[in-house]
Motif scaffolding. Structure first.
Motif, PDB file in Angstrom:
ATOM      1  N   LEU A 128      10.846 -11.944  -6.987  1.00  0.00           N
ATOM      2  CA  LEU A 128      10.831 -11.004  -6.384  1.00  0.00           C
ATOM      3  C   LEU A 128       9.466 -10.018  -6.210  1.00  0.00           C
ATOM      4  O   LEU A 128       9.419  -9.010  -5.221  1.00  0.00           O
ATOM      5  CB  LEU A 128      11.719  -9.754  -6.825  1.00  0.00           C
ATOM      6  CG  LEU A 128      13.269 -10.145  -6.719  1.00  0.00           C
ATOM      7  CD1 LEU A 128      14.472  -9.137  -7.435  1.00  0.00           C
ATOM      8  CD2 LEU A 128      13.948 -10.274  -5.257  1.00  0.00           C
ATOM      9  N   THR A 129       8.413 -10.401  -7.032  1.00  0.00           N
ATOM     10  CA  THR A 129       7.137  -9.717  -7.107  1.00  0.00           C
ATOM     11  C   THR A 129       6.048 -10.382  -6.547  1.00  0.00           C
ATOM     12  O   THR A 129       5.118 -10.061  -6.060  1.00  0.00           O
ATOM     13  CB  THR A 129       6.846  -9.074  -8.264  1.00  0.00           C
ATOM     14  OG1 THR A 129       6.696 -10.184  -9.247  1.00  0.00           O
ATOM     15  CG2 THR A 129       8.032  -8.270  -8.902  1.00  0.00           C
ATOM     16  N   THR A 130       6.414 -11.858  -6.819  1.00  0.00           N
ATOM     17  CA  THR A 130       4.812 -12.662  -6.516  1.00  0.00           C
ATOM     18  C   THR A 130       4.541 -12.965  -5.037  1.00  0.00           C
ATOM     19  O   THR A 130       3.334 -12.796  -4.655  1.00  0.00           O
ATOM     20  CB  THR A 130       5.078 -13.922  -7.172  1.00  0.00           C
ATOM     21  OG1 THR A 130       6.146 -14.747  -6.791  1.00  0.00           O
ATOM     22  CG2 THR A 130       4.919 -13.988  -8.739  1.00  0.00           C
ATOM     23  N   PRO A 131       5.452 -12.776  -4.118  1.00  0.00           N
ATOM     24  CA  PRO A 131       4.978 -13.021  -2.596  1.00  0.00           C
ATOM     25  C   PRO A 131       4.198 -11.680  -2.281  1.00  0.00           C
ATOM     26  O   PRO A 131       3.346 -11.975  -1.473  1.00  0.00           O
ATOM     27  CB  PRO A 131       6.591 -12.921  -2.035  1.00  0.00           C
ATOM     28  CG  PRO A 131       7.255 -13.734  -3.051  1.00  0.00           C
ATOM     29  CD  PRO A 131       6.924 -12.963  -4.352  1.00  0.00           C
ATOM     30  N   GLN A 132       4.570 -10.572  -2.831  1.00  0.00           N
ATOM     31  CA  GLN A 132       3.809  -9.561  -2.424  1.00  0.00           C
ATOM     32  C   GLN A 132       2.292  -9.560  -2.900  1.00  0.00           C
ATOM     33  O   GLN A 132       1.244  -9.204  -2.401  1.00  0.00           O
ATOM     34  CB  GLN A 132       4.583  -8.161  -3.156  1.00  0.00           C
ATOM     35  CG  GLN A 132       5.532  -7.601  -2.199  1.00  0.00           C
ATOM     36  CD  GLN A 132       6.759  -8.527  -2.748  1.00  0.00           C
ATOM     37  OE1 GLN A 132       6.790  -9.418  -3.292  1.00  0.00           O
ATOM     38  NE2 GLN A 132       8.086  -7.781  -2.671  1.00  0.00           N
ATOM     39  N   LEU A 133       2.325 -10.301  -4.406  1.00  0.00           N
ATOM     40  CA  LEU A 133       0.756 -10.459  -4.718  1.00  0.00           C
ATOM     41  C   LEU A 133       0.081 -11.499  -3.815  1.00  0.00           C
ATOM     42  O   LEU A 133      -0.894 -11.033  -3.547  1.00  0.00           O
ATOM     43  CB  LEU A 133       1.019 -10.903  -6.016  1.00  0.00           C
ATOM     44  CG  LEU A 133       1.603  -9.813  -7.107  1.00  0.00           C
ATOM     45  CD1 LEU A 133       1.861 -10.559  -8.480  1.00  0.00           C
ATOM     46  CD2 LEU A 133       0.726  -8.798  -7.302  1.00  0.00           C
ATOM     47  N   ALA A 134       0.739 -12.262  -3.425  1.00  0.00           N
ATOM     48  CA  ALA A 134       0.211 -13.304  -2.593  1.00  0.00           C
ATOM     49  C   ALA A 134      -0.221 -12.730  -1.274  1.00  0.00           C
ATOM     50  O   ALA A 134      -1.423 -12.979  -0.627  1.00  0.00           O
ATOM     51  CB  ALA A 134       0.990 -14.469  -2.581  1.00  0.00           C
ATOM     52  N   ALA A 135       0.588 -11.717  -0.978  1.00  0.00           N
ATOM     53  CA  ALA A 135       0.182 -11.194   0.266  1.00  0.00           C
ATOM     54  C   ALA A 135      -0.917 -10.018   0.296  1.00  0.00           C
ATOM     55  O   ALA A 135      -1.777 -10.030   1.050  1.00  0.00           O
ATOM     56  CB  ALA A 135       1.578 -10.302   0.958  1.00  0.00           C
ATOM     57  N   THR A 145      -4.964  -8.829  -9.150  1.00  0.00           N
ATOM     58  CA  THR A 145      -3.780  -9.109  -8.204  1.00  0.00           C
ATOM     59  C   THR A 145      -3.492 -10.949  -8.775  1.00  0.00           C
ATOM     60  O   THR A 145      -2.392 -11.328  -8.841  1.00  0.00           O
ATOM     61  CB  THR A 145      -4.066  -9.165  -6.796  1.00  0.00           C
ATOM     62  OG1 THR A 145      -4.372  -7.994  -6.482  1.00  0.00           O
ATOM     63  CG2 THR A 145      -2.976  -9.786  -6.140  1.00  0.00           C
ATOM     64  N   LEU A 146      -4.683 -11.641  -8.685  1.00  0.00           N
ATOM     65  CA  LEU A 146      -4.659 -12.898  -9.033  1.00  0.00           C
ATOM     66  C   LEU A 146      -4.156 -13.120 -10.415  1.00  0.00           C
ATOM     67  O   LEU A 146      -3.327 -13.959 -10.634  1.00  0.00           O
ATOM     68  CB  LEU A 146      -6.033 -13.575  -8.739  1.00  0.00           C
ATOM     69  CG  LEU A 146      -5.870 -15.119  -8.946  1.00  0.00           C
ATOM     70  CD1 LEU A 146      -5.047 -15.744  -8.094  1.00  0.00           C
ATOM     71  CD2 LEU A 146      -7.429 -15.549  -8.806  1.00  0.00           C
ATOM     72  N   ARG A 147      -4.531 -12.216 -11.421  1.00  0.00           N
ATOM     73  CA  ARG A 147      -4.335 -12.290 -12.900  1.00  0.00           C
ATOM     74  C   ARG A 147      -2.873 -12.092 -13.048  1.00  0.00           C
ATOM     75  O   ARG A 147      -2.230 -12.816 -13.484  1.00  0.00           O
ATOM     76  CB  ARG A 147      -4.818 -11.138 -13.544  1.00  0.00           C
ATOM     77  CG  ARG A 147      -4.599 -11.159 -14.887  1.00  0.00           C
ATOM     78  CD  ARG A 147      -4.596  -9.525 -15.538  1.00  0.00           C
ATOM     79  NE  ARG A 147      -4.047  -8.592 -14.794  1.00  0.00           N
ATOM     80  CZ  ARG A 147      -4.282  -7.351 -15.086  1.00  0.00           C
ATOM     81  NH1 ARG A 147      -5.284  -7.014 -15.520  1.00  0.00           N
ATOM     82  NH2 ARG A 147      -3.736  -6.358 -14.121  1.00  0.00           N
TER      83      ARG A 147
END
Length: 365
Positions: free
Chosen positions: A251-258, A282-284
Motif C-alpha cells: 500500500l506504500t511502495t507504489p507512492q515511493l516509486a511515484a 525515498t529509495l531507502r
C-alpha cells in the motif's frame, strides 16, 4: 535495525542504513583515489553538517582530506552520492533475489501438491466456476517470477560526470574517465527502474497476502497462516499478521516509486535543485520495505496451512450454479456436459512450474 513505526524492519539488515551509506561513499572516494580510506567515526557530525551544503559529501570530503589531500579531485558531490546509492542498491537487490528465489521454491512445492485440489474460483468476490488451488498458486507464482525477471534486468551504473557532466576537471587533470561509466546527473532512469522493479515485488507479494487474508476468514477457512499473531485484548484470535504486514508494504511502495518518477520529471539544467535530493530517503524506504515484505512473504508461504476439505466443502455448497456456464457451453456445442470443467487449468499449473524450475536452475549455475 529496530523501527517501532515499521514492525519487521530489522529483516532488511544493514541495507540502506546511514552507516552503510557512509561506508559506500567512502568506498567510492577510495576507489577513485586508488588507495584505502578509513571510514570517519563522525556520523552524527556529518548528518548535522549535511544540511549546510544540502548533501553529506562536502563535509565528508573535509574529513577524508585529513587522510589524503587528493581525495575527490575531479568528482562532484552527485558523483559520490549516486555511485554510493548504486552500490547499496546492488547489494540490496542481491539479498532480495535470494528471498525471491526462496518464495519461488516454496510456491513450486505448493503448486505441485495442490495442482488437482478442487476449489471454487471467485470473480468480483462471488463464486464463479470450479478451479484448483494449484491454479491459484500458479497465479501467485507467475507474479513472483515476473517480478524477479524485472529485478534481474536491473543494472547499477556508477556516476562520473564532474561538476556539470562535462568531465572538464578530469580533462584538466589529465585523467581519463573509466570506460563504460555513464553520466546521468539529470537523466534518472537508473533510479526509476529500480523503484519500478521493487514496487513490482511488493505487488507480487500482496497478490499472495490478499488471497490469504480473504481465504483465512473464519467463515471461509480455506487457508491459515502457520502461526497467527495474537491480540492485546482477545485471547482467542490468531490474526494473519504476516499477510497484513505484506499488504501494508504494497500500500506504500507504489507512492515511493511515484516520488522517484516525480523527482526525475523535475530535473532541470545540468544538476537538479531538489529533485535529486528527494531520491535518497525515498529509495531507502522503498528498498527496506521491499526487503521486509519479500522476507515476510517467504515465511508466509513456508508456514501456510492449506485446508482442502474446506475448499471441497465450499465448492460442493455452491451447488449447480458453478456449472451454469458449462451447461450453456455444452448446449451450444451440442453435446452433454463433460465430467470435469477445468479446461486446461492443470496443464497451466504444470507449465508455470516448469518455468519456475528453469528459472531456479538458471540462477543456481
Amino acid at each position: 535495525m529496530a523501527d517501532l513505526f515499521w514492525p519487521g524492519d530489522d529483516r532488511a539488515g544493514d541495507h540502506f542504513t546511514s552507516e552503510s551509506f557512509l561506508g559506500a561513499m567512502v568506498d567510492v572516494e577510495a576507489d577513485w583515489l586508488g588507495r584505502p580510506l578509513e571510514v570517519p567515526d563522525h556520523l552524527e557530525w556529518l548528518a548535522n553538517e549535511a544540511e549546510l551544503g544540502g548533501n553529506p559529501v562536502i563535509a565528508l570530503v573535509e574529513l577524508l582530506r585529513e587522510q589524503d589531500p587528493r581525495v575527490h579531485r575531479g568528482l562532484t558531490s552527485q558523483d559520490v552520492v549516486d555511485s554510493a546509492l548504486m552500490r547499496m542498491a546492488a547489494a540490496a537487490v542481491a539479498s532480495l533475489r535470494h528471498d525471491l528465489r526462496s518464495v519461488v521454491d516454496r510456491l513450486v512445492g505448493l503448486a505441485e501438491r495442490h495442482r488437482s485440489t478442487p476449489m471454487v474460483a471467485r470473480t468480483l468476490t462471488q463464486h464463479a466456476v470450479p478451479t484448483t488451488f494449484g491454479f491459484r498458486v500458479a497465479a501467485w507464482l507467475t507474479a513472483v517470477l515476473d517480478a524477479d525477471d524485472d529485478v534481474a534486468r536491473l543494472d547499477f551504473p556508477e556516476q562520473l560526470g564532474g561538476a556539470a557532466g562535462t568531465r572538464a576537471a578530469l580533462t584538466e587533470l589529465g585523467r581519463p574517465a573509466p570506460g563504460g561509466v555513464p553520466r546521468w546527473h539529470t537523466t534518472r532512469a537508473p533510479i526509476t527502474r529500480i523503484g519500478d522493479a521493487l514496487a513490482g515485488c511488493t505487488d507480487a507479494c500482496a497478490r499472495i497476502a490478499n488471497d490469504v487474508l480473504v481465504m483465512s476468514r473464519p467463515e471461509i477457512g480455506e487457508l491459515a497462516e502457520g502461526s497467527g499473531g495474537g491480540s492485546s485484548t482477545m485471547p482467542h484470535k490468531a490474526n494473519p499478521t504476516l499477510s497484513v504486514l505484506v499488504r501494508r508494504a504494497a500500500l506504500t511502495t507504489p507512492q515511493l516509486a511515484a516520488t522517484l518518477h516525480l523527482a526525475a520529471a523535475q530535473q532541470v539544467d545540468d544538476r537538479a535543485d531538489g529533485g535529486w535530493h528527494a531520491e535518497w530517503a525515498t529509495l531507502r524506504d522503498l528498498v527496506r520495505r521491499t526487503l521486509v515484505a519479500v522476507s515476510q512473504t517467504d515465511d508466509l508461504v513456508t508456514g501456510l496451512v492449506v485446508r482442502p476439505d474446506r475448499m471441497a466443502a465450499t465448492l460442493a455448497a455452491a451447488g449447480a450454479d458453478v456449472l451454469a456456464e458449462q451447461r450453456s457451453m455444452a448446449a451450444a456445442a451440442g453435446h452433454p456436459p463433460a465430467p470435469s470443467y477445468l479446461g486446461d487449468a492443470i496443464e497451466h499449473v504444470d507449465a508455470v512450474v516448469v518455468r519456475a524450475r528453469e528459472s531456479l536452475s538458471k540462477e543456481s549455475r
